[in-house]
Enzyme design. Sequence first.
Site, short mmCIF file in Angstrom:
data_model
loop_
_atom_site.label_atom_id
_atom_site.label_comp_id
_atom_site.label_asym_id
_atom_site.label_seq_id
_atom_site.Cartn_x
_atom_site.Cartn_y
_atom_site.Cartn_z
N LYS A 207 31.23 -7.08 13.56
CA LYS A 207 30.57 -5.78 13.55
C LYS A 207 30.54 -5.27 14.99
O LYS A 207 29.96 -5.91 15.87
CB LYS A 207 29.16 -5.91 13.00
CG LYS A 207 28.41 -4.59 13.01
CD LYS A 207 27.11 -4.68 12.24
CE LYS A 207 26.36 -3.37 12.30
NZ LYS A 207 25.09 -3.43 11.60
N LYS A 261 33.68 -4.19 10.42
CA LYS A 261 32.98 -2.91 10.43
C LYS A 261 32.97 -2.33 11.82
O LYS A 261 32.65 -3.07 12.75
CB LYS A 261 31.55 -3.17 9.95
CG LYS A 261 30.65 -2.00 9.93
CD LYS A 261 29.27 -2.43 9.53
CE LYS A 261 28.36 -1.24 9.66
NZ LYS A 261 26.98 -1.60 9.65
N SER A 287 29.64 5.41 7.99
CA SER A 287 29.17 6.79 7.83
C SER A 287 29.96 7.79 8.68
O SER A 287 30.30 8.87 8.21
CB SER A 287 27.68 6.84 8.17
OG SER A 287 27.44 6.34 9.48
N TYR A 326 31.27 5.37 1.12
CA TYR A 326 30.46 6.44 0.52
C TYR A 326 31.28 7.28 -0.45
O TYR A 326 30.75 8.08 -1.20
CB TYR A 326 29.83 7.31 1.62
CG TYR A 326 28.97 6.48 2.55
CD1 TYR A 326 27.68 6.11 2.20
CD2 TYR A 326 29.49 5.98 3.76
CE1 TYR A 326 26.91 5.30 3.02
CE2 TYR A 326 28.73 5.16 4.59
CZ TYR A 326 27.45 4.83 4.21
OH TYR A 326 26.70 4.01 5.02
C1 PBG Z 1 22.15 -1.87 10.29
C2 PBG Z 1 23.37 -1.28 9.71
C3 PBG Z 1 24.11 -0.24 10.26
C4 PBG Z 1 25.09 0.09 9.33
C5 PBG Z 1 24.96 -0.79 8.25
N1 PBG Z 1 23.89 -1.66 8.52
C6 PBG Z 1 23.91 0.56 11.49
C7 PBG Z 1 23.81 -0.10 12.78
O1 PBG Z 1 24.17 -1.26 12.97
O2 PBG Z 1 23.32 0.57 13.68
C8 PBG Z 1 26.07 1.21 9.49
C9 PBG Z 1 26.68 1.73 8.25
C10 PBG Z 1 27.29 3.08 8.40
O3 PBG Z 1 27.39 3.66 9.50
O4 PBG Z 1 27.71 3.61 7.36
N2 PBG Z 1 22.15 -3.16 10.66
#
Ligand code: PBG
Length: 336
Positions: A207, A261, A287, A326
């Site tokens: 991530k 991700k 997102s 989404y």
């Molecule tokens: C939080 C989390 C995030 C997302 C999924 N779980 C945001 C972050 O790490 O700040 C992002 C998902 C998206 O942007 O669609 N742990």
Amino acid sequence: MTSHRAPTIPAPFPLSRPRRLRATPWIRDLVAEHRLAPSDLIWPMFVLDGEGIEEPVPSLPGVARLSIARAVAAAGEAVALGIPCVALFPYTDARHKNPEASEAWNPENLVCRATRAIKDAHPDLGVLLDVALDPYNSEGHDGLVREGVIVNDATLEALERQALVQAEAGADILGPSDMMDGRVEVIRRALEREGHQDVTIMSYSAKYASAFYGPFRDAVGATGALKGDKKTYQMDPANGDEALREVAADLAEGADMVMVKPGLPYLDICRRVKETFAVPTFAYQVSGEYAMIEAAARNGWIDGEKAMMESLIAFKRAGCDGVLTYFAPRVARLLG
Ligand code: PBG
């Protein structure tokens, strides 16, 4: 996934004419190497407290926060569309946030109630929950903050408690998304100990500290709370080998599935993970990726439907087994 045999060397033109295999829709279908199906999709949903609420998220056009009964209805839609799993994210009111993020392990918290309601109505639909403190943390971070530092090991204790209430509520898949070191093992051992040995872990293994999470943070109400950035725990976009080390560690700690991700900017990572480990590999089309396609489409700058489908087949081509997106209900509808 396609194997990596040496490519056949084509006969020279005009003996070989690659366009022969592109000439008609039926032959293109016949030779297509990858296919997208509703069963490849995980549908992320935002839930909020209240009754009969469907509150659009401005930075995610077409996506709304849903109160629990509406989320149950949307889950029914997922079942009807052949989508195997939904991922639930809570919009948490500021009054439920504190520096200990204690709402995370309240068995009556929003996401636990939503999970119970969905599993009651649709027992055969998978429910995935994020294990991370950010929705509940007044500091906005995925980990606990002590004197300005995101502390790893104290966070692990909180994540363990969070994971257990989520499993108790009926979550089928836990997705540790916090990027603390050692979290998968702590969660896996707790699940074993407490009789939840069949709960699966889809680790957010690779991530990245990404700008593409912006609209999500709006959707869960974390934008205002977050001070600074997440670079001391999420990965540096410059790194690829490190992603393989993260995946290796998570698998050794008991993860059943892994995730990369964001998605499209990290397809090279998806490919390397799948080739190196040959385990169920997922990508999260996050997102900001969704928002970019939607924004351009709504301006008439691109064909949104085509861009959506093209973006998703790219994940399959890169070796992913599935995608969190989404677009899930729209894609599934289009696929019939
Ligand atoms: C939080 C989390 C995030 C997302 C999924 N779980 C945001 C972050 O790490 O700040 C992002 C998902 C998206 O942007 O669609 N742990």
